[in-house]
Scaffold this active site. Structure first.
Site, mmCIF file in Angstrom:
data_model
loop_
_atom_site.group_PDB
_atom_site.id
_atom_site.type_symbol
_atom_site.label_atom_id
_atom_site.label_comp_id
_atom_site.label_asym_id
_atom_site.label_seq_id
_atom_site.Cartn_x
_atom_site.Cartn_y
_atom_site.Cartn_z
ATOM 1 N N PHE A 1 16.445 -4.544 51.887
ATOM 2 C CA PHE A 1 16.720 -3.101 51.864
ATOM 3 C C PHE A 1 15.553 -2.394 51.195
ATOM 4 C CE2 PHE A 1 18.198 0.907 50.215
ATOM 5 C CZ PHE A 1 18.898 1.434 51.298
ATOM 6 N N ASP B 1 8.980 -4.952 46.164
ATOM 7 C CA ASP B 1 9.878 -3.816 45.965
ATOM 8 C C ASP B 1 10.755 -4.122 44.749
ATOM 9 O OD1 ASP B 1 11.954 -1.996 45.962
ATOM 10 O OD2 ASP B 1 12.354 -2.127 48.118
ATOM 11 N N LYS C 1 14.780 3.182 40.559
ATOM 12 C CA LYS C 1 16.108 3.330 39.977
ATOM 13 C C LYS C 1 16.159 3.506 38.448
ATOM 14 C CE LYS C 1 19.020 1.523 43.616
ATOM 15 N NZ LYS C 1 18.309 0.992 44.790
#
Ligand SMILES: *Cc1c(COP(=O)(O)O)cnc(C)c1O
Length: 401
Positions: free
Chosen positions: A138, A224, A253
């Site tokens: 993702f 990532d 995040k």
């Protein structure tokens, strides 16, 4: 406004792209959130890995408020201290050389893809623009990062997609080797622990081999770390667990402690190919957001990491003792729980909410991403609630497990 009214209004005016729980979160402090009816919840979600210091951390809130009262924004035509401070801290912590700031994980990955293509075309000329990512990955919801996301469920109805993306199964080095043979690849992009894909850590040997293969062909390795970064796995970057020095790392995040931020960290050779005008963002490097980021990082001393690792070990040990738990996956405070007997993660989530515990799901697993400031007592409370909920919930299949 009461809960019903807020939910009704949301359903009327906010685009229905989220399957929300029927809870209105009104305020929070540390590990605790309160809803609009005054019910409290122990939060093991951090707003999907975002609130690294929990809710309304006093030092973080003061740093953000102070910066907002002094200078909330200027354009990237000028310098500001918070942006440079955060960039320096990130480089010192990670061994990377330069940082580009954006506003989200997808935007960071989008920037990483642009940097990789720019490096490749500058160094080798055209014909080498392909980005390989892993099946079940993702990387975000913008068109390029959606394309890089190796899960078809997200792709339906949104094509046509940007060209020159490819996928290989995780932990299959031969598949990657084959994918690199045509010589049209500029970068391999991967999460070290696939988050949305079910909280699955890659094999360390595979990661080493991928890094070596990429280095041999000067293919950039983009890691990532939007979810795994900023202390989540018990080291500042998950890359450190794998003794990995990627060419590009993306963060988002947890970095702002609750404010929107994304960052592309890169090595000098990549940075050298990007010049004025090659990339940009109106809000990127915003001083309030960067002040929040600095406040997060300034808290991360050895004791902070010791607590993360001690709580992570305690949490895993506690969860593994629950009879209905099949397996506990992930790394550090990025925890996946596979359930026995076909029990549904979504049902467990709802029952946990009734019991005053917020948890997440990823695929068919429960996912826990608690704030990094949790205590052993918080761990014990969460494990106890999960044990109660799972004991209550009958098996959904015929195994009777
Ligand atoms: C959440 C996430 C993203 C997307 O971040 P947004 O801020 O929602 O755009 C990208 N990659 C990974 C690994 C993520 O977990």
């Amino acid at each position: 406004m009461n809960t019903d009214k807020i939910i009704k209004r949301d359903k009327k005016y906010v685009l229905h792209t989220y399957a929300r729980s029927p809870i209105v979160i009104e305020r929070g402090s540390g590990m605790t959130a309160w809803d609009a009816d005054g019910k409290s919840y122990l939060d093991f979600t951090s707003g999907i890995g975002v609130n690294a210091l929990g809710y309304a951390d006093p030092q973080w809130a003061a740093a953000v408020a102070e910066q907002a009262a002094q200078l909330q924004h200027t354009s990237n035509l000028y310098y500001t201290a918070p942006c440079t401070k955060l960039a320096r801290k990130l480089c010192k912590l990670t061994g990377m050389d330069k940082v580009f700031f954006g506003n989200s994980g997808a935007e960071a990955n989008e920037g990483a893809i642009k940097c990789a293509r720019k490096y490749s075309v500058t160094t080798y000329g055209p014909g080498r623009s392909k980005v390989i990512s892993l099946v079940n990955s993702f990387h975000g919801r913008t068109l390029a990062t959606l394309t890089a996301t190796g899960q078809d469920v997200f792709h339906h109805d949104f094509g046509p997609f940007p060209e020159n993306f490819g996928y290989v199964p995780a932990n299959d080095l031969e598949a990657l080797r084959q994918a690199l043979i045509p010589g049209d690849v500029c970068a391999v992009m991967m999460e070290l622990v696939q988050g949305e894909g079910g909280v699955v850590a890659l094999d360390a040997d595979y990661v080493h081999d991928v890094a070596a293969l990429c280095a041999e062909k000067d293919i950039l390795l983009i890691v990532d770390e939007v979810q795994t970064g900023v202390g989540r796995t018990g080291t500042f970057l998950a890359s450190q667990h794998f003794a990995l020095q990627p060419d590009i790392v993306t963060l988002a995040k947890g970095l702002g402690g609750g404010l929107p931020i994304g960052a592309v960290l890169m090595k000098e050779k990549v940075a050298d190919t990007m010049g004025p005008g090659s990339h940009g963002s109106t809000f990127g490097g915003n001083p309030v957001v960067c002040a929040g980021g600095c406040a997060v990082i300034d808290r991360m001393d050895d004791a902070f990491f010791d607590n993360i690792n001690a709580c992570a070990a305690r949490l895993r040990e506690g969860l593994e003792k629950i009879p209905q738990v099949e397996a506990v996956t992930g790394l550090g405070l990025m925890v996946g729980i596979a359930l026995k007997g076909g029990r549904k993660a979504s049902e467990v989530r709802t029952l946990c909410e009734h019991h005053g515990l917020l948890v997440l799901t990823a695929k068919d697993r429960i996912r826990l991403l608690p704030p990094l400031i949790l205590t052993p007592e918080d761990v014990d409370t969460a494990v106890q609630i999960l044990a109660e909920v799972l004991a209550e919930l009958p098996a959904d299949d015929q195994t009777g497990a």
